[in-house]
Write an enzyme that holds these catalytic residues in place. Structure first.
Site, PDB file in Angstrom:
ATOM      1  N   HIS A 133     -15.657  37.112  18.226  1.00  8.32           N
ATOM      2  CA  HIS A 133     -15.181  36.941  19.602  1.00  8.32           C
ATOM      3  C   HIS A 133     -15.372  35.505  20.083  1.00  8.32           C
ATOM      4  O   HIS A 133     -14.702  35.080  21.014  1.00  8.32           O
ATOM      5  CB  HIS A 133     -15.851  37.947  20.552  1.00  8.32           C
ATOM      6  CG  HIS A 133     -17.334  37.834  20.657  1.00  8.32           C
ATOM      7  ND1 HIS A 133     -18.198  38.565  19.873  1.00  8.32           N
ATOM      8  CD2 HIS A 133     -18.113  37.102  21.479  1.00  8.32           C
ATOM      9  CE1 HIS A 133     -19.443  38.275  20.214  1.00  8.32           C
ATOM     10  NE2 HIS A 133     -19.415  37.395  21.177  1.00  8.32           N
ATOM     11  N   ASP A 163     -16.668  41.593  13.559  1.00 12.05           N
ATOM     12  CA  ASP A 163     -16.787  40.578  14.608  1.00 12.05           C
ATOM     13  C   ASP A 163     -17.349  39.313  13.963  1.00 12.05           C
ATOM     14  O   ASP A 163     -18.544  39.043  14.022  1.00 12.05           O
ATOM     15  CB  ASP A 163     -17.705  41.090  15.721  1.00 12.05           C
ATOM     16  CG  ASP A 163     -17.795  40.134  16.906  1.00 12.05           C
ATOM     17  OD1 ASP A 163     -17.082  39.112  16.901  1.00 12.05           O
ATOM     18  OD2 ASP A 163     -18.586  40.409  17.827  1.00 12.05           O
ATOM     19  N   GLY A 207     -24.893  33.853  25.264  1.00 15.10           N
ATOM     20  CA  GLY A 207     -25.108  32.596  24.547  1.00 15.10           C
ATOM     21  C   GLY A 207     -25.660  32.807  23.157  1.00 15.10           C
ATOM     22  O   GLY A 207     -25.600  31.930  22.307  1.00 15.10           O
ATOM     23  N   SER A 213     -24.506  35.049  21.062  1.00 13.95           N
ATOM     24  CA  SER A 213     -23.444  35.544  20.183  1.00 13.95           C
ATOM     25  C   SER A 213     -23.277  34.662  18.952  1.00 13.95           C
ATOM     26  O   SER A 213     -23.212  33.430  19.045  1.00 13.95           O
ATOM     27  CB  SER A 213     -22.112  35.584  20.936  1.00 13.95           C
ATOM     28  OG  SER A 213     -22.003  36.752  21.702  1.00 13.95           O
ATOM     29  N   SER A 229     -23.388  40.221  17.598  1.00 14.54           N
ATOM     30  CA  SER A 229     -22.107  40.613  18.184  1.00 14.54           C
ATOM     31  C   SER A 229     -22.242  40.858  19.678  1.00 14.54           C
ATOM     32  O   SER A 229     -21.694  40.122  20.493  1.00 14.54           O
ATOM     33  CB  SER A 229     -21.568  41.868  17.483  1.00 14.54           C
ATOM     34  OG  SER A 229     -20.380  42.315  18.094  1.00 14.54           O
TER      35      SER A 229
END
Length: 456
Positions: free
Chosen positions: A217, A247, A334, A336, A352
């Site tokens: 993402h 992801d 942040g 991710s 994720s």
């Protein structure tokens, strides 16, 4: 770039959670009325390190076939517990010979996967997630705080239809979301504003150029990434998958001469060497490094998880991601894309999303690294420095003894010790000022420019 780490009080809470789950893993076979299989006079299960247990667990599906019903690591007893169905004496003997503990259960993996398909068809609701938990031999279904009214009734009815012996429903206090924000680690500027994520692991792309893995993402949100909020782009997205079957993103460094070491920077000039990619095993202690909350630890709680995020582009839509790892490790916006790894230096996952924060806890889901490597054609590390791609998972079992990553080298640390350190002057209000450069308020620059490090 350095990172904020949780203070000792929070680390103690996290460590306590690991101990509690270890105890639960020992008690669960009795609590769920499962029987410990085994023939009279059988060899006692072997004491295994988490890495060795993971290697053994990855071989069992092929060894046992349809009788295999999942496995988990009992961290208290340091044993791999293997679920089998149908009381197959040959399967029991194979498991015992391999050195694992046998546990006879009612639900096969096929039955649990069929249950998950029912959930997908009848209960794909934003704010829901489900994963297989081999410790309970059930599907654990979780609903966040947004699932109410008719949506809750629909979910509850679907779970009840599966039966209490196959599925359990629980409520989460937080909200499932992807952890993108604006601030540290890797940055991008989009028409909608600044975006921040965390670098996961440095890799070598299929064409031999240096690259890194991060969340899908993040790669969908922006094409170019920098190592500072106002800096020039240093890397460009090559592949990105989100939502759907994963992801993850492969992001190539624009300068082909970039040296991208196979390590995770855990702050204060300390690193953990990453030696191989590993499959996750339920019950294993894992560590997560992220740009907002730094280093945190916890336990793998479920596999093959499906998460239904509320769509960020369609208010009435849902972004479903499958094949994830579920944990009780905390994370915040942040984080991710940040790295999930083991004490021995095994690369496990990429952050994720999930619910909660690092004050109250919650569930966090991770993209398996092995799947991301296989899909992108990348190999872990920089060229011959690490070399451990998805096909090298079992190779690290004999490395390292009790050291981190086999040969830690200068600056390598035990991540459990780092997670418990209080960082002087770091502050604990990460994300309070997304526009600030967090490296300025940590005061512990390392010379790296990402959570895993990169050098020119």
């Amino acid at each position: 770039m350095s990172h904020k780490r949780i203070p000792k009080r929070k680390a103690a809470i996290a460590a306590g959670g690991v101990v509690a789950l270890g105890a639960a893993a020992i008690l669960l076979p009795n609590a769920n009325a499962s029987q410990d299989g085994g023939s009279p006079g059988a060899t006692a299960p072997k004491t295994l390190r988490a890495t060795d247990a993971s290697d053994l667990a990855s071989q069992l599906p092929g060894l046992l076939g349809d009788t295999f019903a999942g496995s988990y690591y009992d961290s208290g007893a340091k044993r791999l517990v293997v679920n089998v169905v149908n009381g197959d004496d040959n399967a029991v003997a194979r498991v015992q010979k391999a050195g694992a503990k046998v546990r006879e259960v009612a639900n096969s993996l096929a039955a649990l996967k069929t249950g998950a398909q029912t959930l997908k068809a009848d209960a794909t609701i934003p704010g829901t997630a489900w994963a297989v938990d081999p410790r309970t031999n059930k599907i654990i279904v979780t609903a966040d705080s947004t699932v109410t009214g008719s949506a809750w009734n629909r979910l509850e009815s679907t779970v009840e239809g599966l039966g209490t012996a196959k599925a359990t429903l629980k409520k989460s206090a937080g909200t499932f979301k992807t952890f993108v924000s604006g601030g540290d680690a890797i940055f991008s500027q989009t028409e909608a504003g600044g975006v921040r994520c965390s670098l996961g692991f440095n890799v070598t792309a299929g064409d031999g150029t240096p690259a890194f893995l991060t969340a899908g993402h993040c790669g969908v949100a922006a094409a170019q990434w920098s190592d500072s909020q106002t800096g020039q782009p240093l890397a460009t997205v090559d592949q990105a998958t989100f939502p759907g079957a994963g992801d993850f993103s492969l992001v190539k460094y624009d300068d082909a001469a970039t040296e991208a070491p196979s390590e995770v920077n855990v702050g204060n000039g300390q690193t953990v060497q990453i030696t191989q990619a590993e499959e996750a095993t339920v019950g294993t202690q894992v560590f997560r490094m992220g740009s907002t909350t730094g280093l945190n630890d916890g336990t793998v709680t479920g596999l093959d998880a499906t998460v239904n995020f509320q769509s960020e582009t369609d208010p009435s839509g849902v972004d479903t991601v499958t094949g994830l790892i579920q944990t009780d490790v905390c994370a915040e916006p942040g984080d991710s894309g940040g790295s999930l790894f083991t004490r021995e230096g095994g690369a496990i996952g990429l952050t994720s999303g999930g619910s909660g924060d690092c004050t109250q806890g919650g569930e966090t889901f991770f993209q398996p690294v092995t799947t991301a490597l296989a899909a992108t054609g990348a190999t872990l590390g920089a060229g011959d420095q690490a070399g451990g791609g998805a096909g090298d998972q079992a190779g690290g079992a004999e490395q390292g003894g009790d050291e981190i990553g086999g040969d830690p080298g200068a600056g390598a640390v035990d991540p459990s010790a780092s997670a418990g350190d209080d960082q002087s002057g770091a502050g604990t209000d990460a994300g309070a000022d997304p526009g600030a450069d967090p490296s300025a308020d940590t005061g512990t620059g390392t010379g790296h420019h990402s959570s895993s490090g990169r050098r020119h």
